[in-house]
Design a protein around this motif. Structure first.
Motif, PDB file in Angstrom:
ATOM      1  N   MET A  77       0.830  -1.204   0.000  1.00 12.74           N
ATOM      2  CA  MET A  77       0.000   0.000   0.000  1.00 12.74           C
ATOM      3  C   MET A  77       0.866   1.256   0.000  1.00 12.74           C
ATOM      4  O   MET A  77       0.575   2.231  -0.708  1.00 12.74           O
ATOM      5  CB  MET A  77      -0.928  -0.004   1.221  1.00 12.74           C
ATOM      6  CG  MET A  77      -2.059  -1.023   1.137  1.00 12.74           C
ATOM      7  SD  MET A  77      -2.841  -1.333   2.756  1.00 12.74           S
ATOM      8  CE  MET A  77      -3.357   0.314   3.233  1.00 12.74           C
ATOM      9  N   GLN A  78       1.926   1.224   0.811  1.00 12.50           N
ATOM     10  CA  GLN A  78       2.823   2.380   0.873  1.00 12.50           C
ATOM     11  C   GLN A  78       3.528   2.589  -0.460  1.00 12.50           C
ATOM     12  O   GLN A  78       3.706   3.727  -0.913  1.00 12.50           O
ATOM     13  CB  GLN A  78       3.864   2.189   1.989  1.00 12.50           C
ATOM     14  CG  GLN A  78       3.288   2.226   3.390  1.00 12.50           C
ATOM     15  CD  GLN A  78       2.674   3.580   3.713  1.00 12.50           C
ATOM     16  OE1 GLN A  78       1.464   3.770   3.639  1.00 12.50           O
ATOM     17  NE2 GLN A  78       3.499   4.542   4.076  1.00 12.50           N
ATOM     18  N   ALA A  79       3.954   1.470  -1.084  1.00 12.69           N
ATOM     19  CA  ALA A  79       4.626   1.566  -2.390  1.00 12.69           C
ATOM     20  C   ALA A  79       3.665   2.122  -3.442  1.00 12.69           C
ATOM     21  O   ALA A  79       4.044   2.963  -4.267  1.00 12.69           O
ATOM     22  CB  ALA A  79       5.154   0.196  -2.806  1.00 12.69           C
ATOM     23  N   ASP A  80       2.414   1.642  -3.418  1.00 18.09           N
ATOM     24  CA  ASP A  80       1.418   2.142  -4.369  1.00 18.09           C
ATOM     25  C   ASP A  80       1.163   3.639  -4.153  1.00 18.09           C
ATOM     26  O   ASP A  80       1.016   4.405  -5.117  1.00 18.09           O
ATOM     27  CB  ASP A  80       0.103   1.374  -4.218  1.00 18.09           C
ATOM     28  CG  ASP A  80       0.214  -0.070  -4.708  1.00 18.09           C
ATOM     29  OD1 ASP A  80       1.199  -0.391  -5.407  1.00 18.09           O
ATOM     30  OD2 ASP A  80      -0.671  -0.886  -4.360  1.00 18.09           O
ATOM     31  N   LYS A  81       1.114   4.030  -2.895  1.00 16.97           N
ATOM     32  CA  LYS A  81       0.882   5.444  -2.575  1.00 16.97           C
ATOM     33  C   LYS A  81       2.049   6.308  -3.072  1.00 16.97           C
ATOM     34  O   LYS A  81       1.840   7.388  -3.645  1.00 16.97           O
ATOM     35  CB  LYS A  81       0.710   5.594  -1.063  1.00 16.97           C
ATOM     36  CG  LYS A  81       0.387   7.002  -0.605  1.00 16.97           C
ATOM     37  CD  LYS A  81       0.180   7.039   0.896  1.00 16.97           C
ATOM     38  CE  LYS A  81      -0.106   8.460   1.383  1.00 16.97           C
ATOM     39  NZ  LYS A  81      -0.272   8.519   2.841  1.00 16.97           N
ATOM     40  N   ALA A  82       3.273   5.809  -2.836  1.00 15.24           N
ATOM     41  CA  ALA A  82       4.456   6.551  -3.278  1.00 15.24           C
ATOM     42  C   ALA A  82       4.486   6.654  -4.801  1.00 15.24           C
ATOM     43  O   ALA A  82       4.814   7.711  -5.364  1.00 15.24           O
ATOM     44  CB  ALA A  82       5.722   5.873  -2.768  1.00 15.24           C
ATOM     45  N   ARG A  83       4.125   5.559  -5.466  1.00 17.19           N
ATOM     46  CA  ARG A  83       4.135   5.576  -6.934  1.00 17.19           C
ATOM     47  C   ARG A  83       3.090   6.550  -7.474  1.00 17.19           C
ATOM     48  O   ARG A  83       3.349   7.285  -8.432  1.00 17.19           O
ATOM     49  CB  ARG A  83       3.885   4.172  -7.471  1.00 17.19           C
ATOM     50  CG  ARG A  83       3.904   4.110  -8.988  1.00 17.19           C
ATOM     51  CD  ARG A  83       4.279   2.744  -9.485  1.00 17.19           C
ATOM     52  NE  ARG A  83       4.804   2.856 -10.825  1.00 17.19           N
ATOM     53  CZ  ARG A  83       5.277   1.849 -11.519  1.00 17.19           C
ATOM     54  NH1 ARG A  83       5.336   0.653 -10.979  1.00 17.19           N
ATOM     55  NH2 ARG A  83       5.740   2.014 -12.738  1.00 17.19           N
ATOM     56  N   ALA A  84       1.931   6.545  -6.862  1.00 15.09           N
ATOM     57  CA  ALA A  84       0.887   7.476  -7.297  1.00 15.09           C
ATOM     58  C   ALA A  84       1.336   8.925  -7.114  1.00 15.09           C
ATOM     59  O   ALA A  84       1.086   9.786  -7.966  1.00 15.09           O
ATOM     60  CB  ALA A  84      -0.406   7.221  -6.523  1.00 15.09           C
ATOM     61  N   SER A  85       2.029   9.190  -6.012  1.00 14.91           N
ATOM     62  CA  SER A  85       2.541  10.533  -5.758  1.00 14.91           C
ATOM     63  C   SER A  85       3.592  10.909  -6.798  1.00 14.91           C
ATOM     64  O   SER A  85       3.593  12.033  -7.321  1.00 14.91           O
ATOM     65  CB  SER A  85       3.131  10.599  -4.344  1.00 14.91           C
ATOM     66  OG  SER A  85       3.739  11.847  -4.113  1.00 14.91           O
ATOM     67  N   ASN A  86       4.488   9.954  -7.111  1.00 15.61           N
ATOM     68  CA  ASN A  86       5.523  10.210  -8.114  1.00 15.61           C
ATOM     69  C   ASN A  86       4.903  10.436  -9.496  1.00 15.61           C
ATOM     70  O   ASN A  86       5.340  11.310 -10.252  1.00 15.61           O
ATOM     71  CB  ASN A  86       6.507   9.038  -8.174  1.00 15.61           C
ATOM     72  CG  ASN A  86       7.400   8.981  -6.941  1.00 15.61           C
ATOM     73  OD1 ASN A  86       7.570   9.966  -6.237  1.00 15.61           O
ATOM     74  ND2 ASN A  86       7.954   7.820  -6.667  1.00 15.61           N
ATOM     75  N   ASP A  87       3.878   9.634  -9.810  1.00 14.23           N
ATOM     76  CA  ASP A  87       3.198   9.796 -11.099  1.00 14.23           C
ATOM     77  C   ASP A  87       2.575  11.179 -11.210  1.00 14.23           C
ATOM     78  O   ASP A  87       2.673  11.838 -12.259  1.00 14.23           O
ATOM     79  CB  ASP A  87       2.124   8.720 -11.272  1.00 14.23           C
ATOM     80  CG  ASP A  87       2.718   7.337 -11.531  1.00 14.23           C
ATOM     81  OD1 ASP A  87       3.936   7.255 -11.783  1.00 14.23           O
ATOM     82  OD2 ASP A  87       1.958   6.351 -11.463  1.00 14.23           O
ATOM     83  N   ALA A  88       1.938  11.616 -10.137  1.00 20.67           N
ATOM     84  CA  ALA A  88       1.298  12.938 -10.145  1.00 20.67           C
ATOM     85  C   ALA A  88       2.343  14.037 -10.346  1.00 20.67           C
ATOM     86  O   ALA A  88       2.112  15.005 -11.087  1.00 20.67           O
ATOM     87  CB  ALA A  88       0.534  13.157  -8.843  1.00 20.67           C
ATOM     88  N   GLN A  89       3.490  13.873  -9.701  1.00 20.04           N
ATOM     89  CA  GLN A  89       4.559  14.870  -9.844  1.00 20.04           C
ATOM     90  C   GLN A  89       5.100  14.882 -11.277  1.00 20.04           C
ATOM     91  O   GLN A  89       5.345  15.954 -11.853  1.00 20.04           O
ATOM     92  CB  GLN A  89       5.688  14.568  -8.860  1.00 20.04           C
ATOM     93  CG  GLN A  89       6.788  15.621  -8.871  1.00 20.04           C
ATOM     94  CD  GLN A  89       7.842  15.364  -7.819  1.00 20.04           C
ATOM     95  OE1 GLN A  89       7.793  14.385  -7.100  1.00 20.04           O
ATOM     96  NE2 GLN A  89       8.820  16.251  -7.732  1.00 20.04           N
TER      97      GLN A  89
END
Length: 200
Positions: A77-89
């Motif tokens: 879940m944390q990895a998915d959250k981090a990836r989503a944040s990176n994608d948004a950036q």
């Protein structure tokens, strides 16, 4: 108490009693022996992490509390959250793949520029050191002691060379990391845009 007031209080209490009955809840959970337990007292803390259900007084499930995630699930879940944040950036930084290519070229040109400046400074320091060492050799050939200030200057130039060499190595490493970072960003953006990845 006057009769009308007593009547109103009695009526109010009779109206509230059914509401308190409706609000009564049962908690259904599984204990450490695998036995399903129904309780009006709530779920013991040691069983909350396994998840439980809240039932109304008719036995219908009104709320389901899922089990707490396992360590692996939490990490995912944390990895998915981090990836989503990176994608948004990434999507904020770049509107298309050409933007990534231009940013990459600018960054690499900047790093190449500072590296070339450091190399030029290194060559200049080496020339200065060679001149000072030549002066020191002249003193030795004439049988004179090399002046302390001349030796100190030579040592300072040697230290300066070492510093510049470290800087150049750091710039080269930063360039390698930048290339890898832009390549990863480009590949991810191609995936997000639904385009086939290609080399910049």
């Amino acid at each position: 108490m006057p009769a009308p007031l007593l009547t109103r209080c009695t009526l109010l209490c009779s109206l509230l009693l059914p509401l308190s009955g409706v609000a009564a809840e049962l908690y259904r959970y599984v204990d450490d022996k695998g036995v399903t337990v129904l309780s009006r007292q709530g779920v013991p803390p040691e069983f909350i992490g396994k998840g439980y259900e809240v039932l109304n007084d008719q036995g219908r499930v009104v709320r389901v509390i899922p089990p707490a995630p396992t360590a692996e699930e939490f990490a995912r879940m944390q990895a998915d959250k981090a990836r989503a944040s990176n994608d948004a950036q990434l999507l904020r930084l770049y509107t298309n793949l050409d933007d990534v290519d231009r940013a990459r070229e600018r960054k690499l040109a900047e790093l190449d520029s500072v590296t070339n400046v450091a190399r030029g400074n290194l060559q200049s320091v080496r020339t200065q050191q060679a001149n000072l060492q030549s002066q020191a050799a002249d003193h030795e050939r004439a049988g004179r002691q090399v002046p302390a200030h001349l030796l100190a200057q030579i040592n300072n130039l040697k230290e300066e060379q070492q510093r510049l060499q470290r800087d150049i190595a750091r710039y080269k490493e930063t360039r390698t990391q930048a290339e890898a970072g832009f390549a990863a960003d480009r590949a991810r953006l191609a995936e997000l845009f639904g385009e086939p990845p290609r080399k910049p």
